[in-house]
Scaffold this motif. Sequence first.
Motif, mmCIF file in Angstrom:
data_model
loop_
_atom_site.group_PDB
_atom_site.id
_atom_site.type_symbol
_atom_site.label_atom_id
_atom_site.label_comp_id
_atom_site.label_asym_id
_atom_site.label_seq_id
_atom_site.Cartn_x
_atom_site.Cartn_y
_atom_site.Cartn_z
ATOM 1 N N LEU A 127 -2.167 0.331 -5.799
ATOM 2 C CA LEU A 127 -2.474 1.647 -5.215
ATOM 3 C C LEU A 127 -1.902 1.778 -3.809
ATOM 4 N N HIS A 130 1.842 2.048 -3.965
ATOM 5 C CA HIS A 130 2.246 3.389 -4.417
ATOM 6 C C HIS A 130 2.158 4.392 -3.266
ATOM 7 N N GLU A 131 1.097 4.284 -2.496
ATOM 8 C CA GLU A 131 0.910 5.214 -1.396
ATOM 9 C C GLU A 131 2.049 5.067 -0.374
ATOM 10 N N TYR A 132 2.404 3.803 -0.064
ATOM 11 C CA TYR A 132 3.485 3.523 0.886
ATOM 12 C C TYR A 132 4.795 4.132 0.369
ATOM 13 N N ARG A 134 5.164 6.661 -1.780
ATOM 14 C CA ARG A 134 5.116 8.132 -1.742
ATOM 15 C C ARG A 134 5.337 8.636 -0.320
ATOM 16 N N GLN A 135 4.808 7.884 0.640
ATOM 17 C CA GLN A 135 4.962 8.262 2.038
ATOM 18 C C GLN A 135 6.426 8.188 2.483
#
Length: 424
Positions: A127, A130-132, A134-135
């Motif tokens: 998770l 994934h966030e990194y 998307r950023q």
Amino acid sequence: MKVLLIGSGGREHALAWKLAASPVLTRLYAAPGNPGIAAEAECVALDAADHAAVVAFCRDKAIDLVVVGPEAPLVAGLADALAGAKIRVFGPSAAAARLEGSKSFTKELCDRQGIPTAAYGRFDNALAAHEYIRQHGAPIVIKADGLAAGKGVTVAMTVDEALAAVDECLDGGFGAAGASVVVEEFLEGEEASFFCLCDGKTALPFGTAQDHKRVGEGDTGPNTGGMGAYSPAPVMTEALIEQTMKEIIEPTMRGMAEMGAPFTGVLYAGLMLTKDGPKLIEYNVRFGDPECQVLMPRLKEDLLLLMNAAADGQLAHMSARWRDEAALTVVLAAKGYPANPEKGTIIRGVEQAADGEDVFVFHAGTALRDGALMASGGRVLNVTALGGTVTDAQRRAYAAVDKIDWPEGFCRRDIGWRAVQREG
Ligand code: AMP
Ligand code: GLY
């Protein structure tokens, strides 16, 4: 001196050939070696993973120096086992081999020492990774943290591809090597390989090269261990070498010494030459394969004396001079490589190919059966030639390739294209 060389590939054949030329060598053993290495050394069936057996062999034969070719035995601590038994070794300790064995170790060292490299995050949880991603968006690069035999890197051109690569890695796609991932900034520029011999304190610049990692012409298709290489790398000017030493190699040597893991052996920096200067892509703790096959034919020095000096912490007194010619090597691989190379096919014409001046055929994945030479691996032969220019070396290497009769093999026909284009 009596020397034991660990390894069985084209890199080790090139090392064996160069070590055998040393006037101070009295006996060369290779474990396990290959049919090409057998022309230079006595091949012995020793398992490098069995440290006690290697130590016992060295004591029995009164080995003066062990030279370790590949990374796996170094990461597994073979140099430590030898040093513990007071046997001299050229190659880093397991603690120093983390420079190749753990991407996050190297990234943290870069942070501490201010070494230019791609910005990154390290994750063991999908998770957060994934966030990194998307950023930061794509292109972006996903790497299994540990040793994954050259297969743990995905250069993702889309966010979806990057997310999938993280999942593959953390879901065990690379075994223990992928228990955590490094996600890093995509660097733009031309790649070059830079080598240093190191003795724990001093790093001696030891040549440059460029390789071709993709299996297909025009640098397309899946990644491989390397389909060919040439040396020197024309993009690595004296000024860039100096900058790399000052900004990347020397801080690394200092950082390793400060943490009690001084680096001895070959430090191989994979560099991206970006518009902001050279940046470290990765370290390897051994010679490149096939880069070694283009460095050795150009080296004017006695390799054994240099490796000895490195093992003894005496490199500050040594220098390395190179022939002015360029060297180029073409990898002949078995059809199906890298996914599924065909094994056991017969190869003819190697002697004819190697009979020219400054032409060498190094064996990488061969075996002998009833006196016949056979393919026993993915990358099988490295056909190497020197020439006045890369263009000239390329022409001479392919002329030698064409003398080899092996219908079940293939090679790329464009090794060196970037340098040839520059020369043209
Ligand atoms: P490696 O297995 O670490 O040698 O990586 C394989 C290849 O991926 C390298 O030779 C580069 O072409 C590419 N690569 C690795 N990291 C990056 C990066 N941060 N930016 C761009 N390309 C990269
Ligand atoms: N040819 C790339 C490597 O040896 O890692």
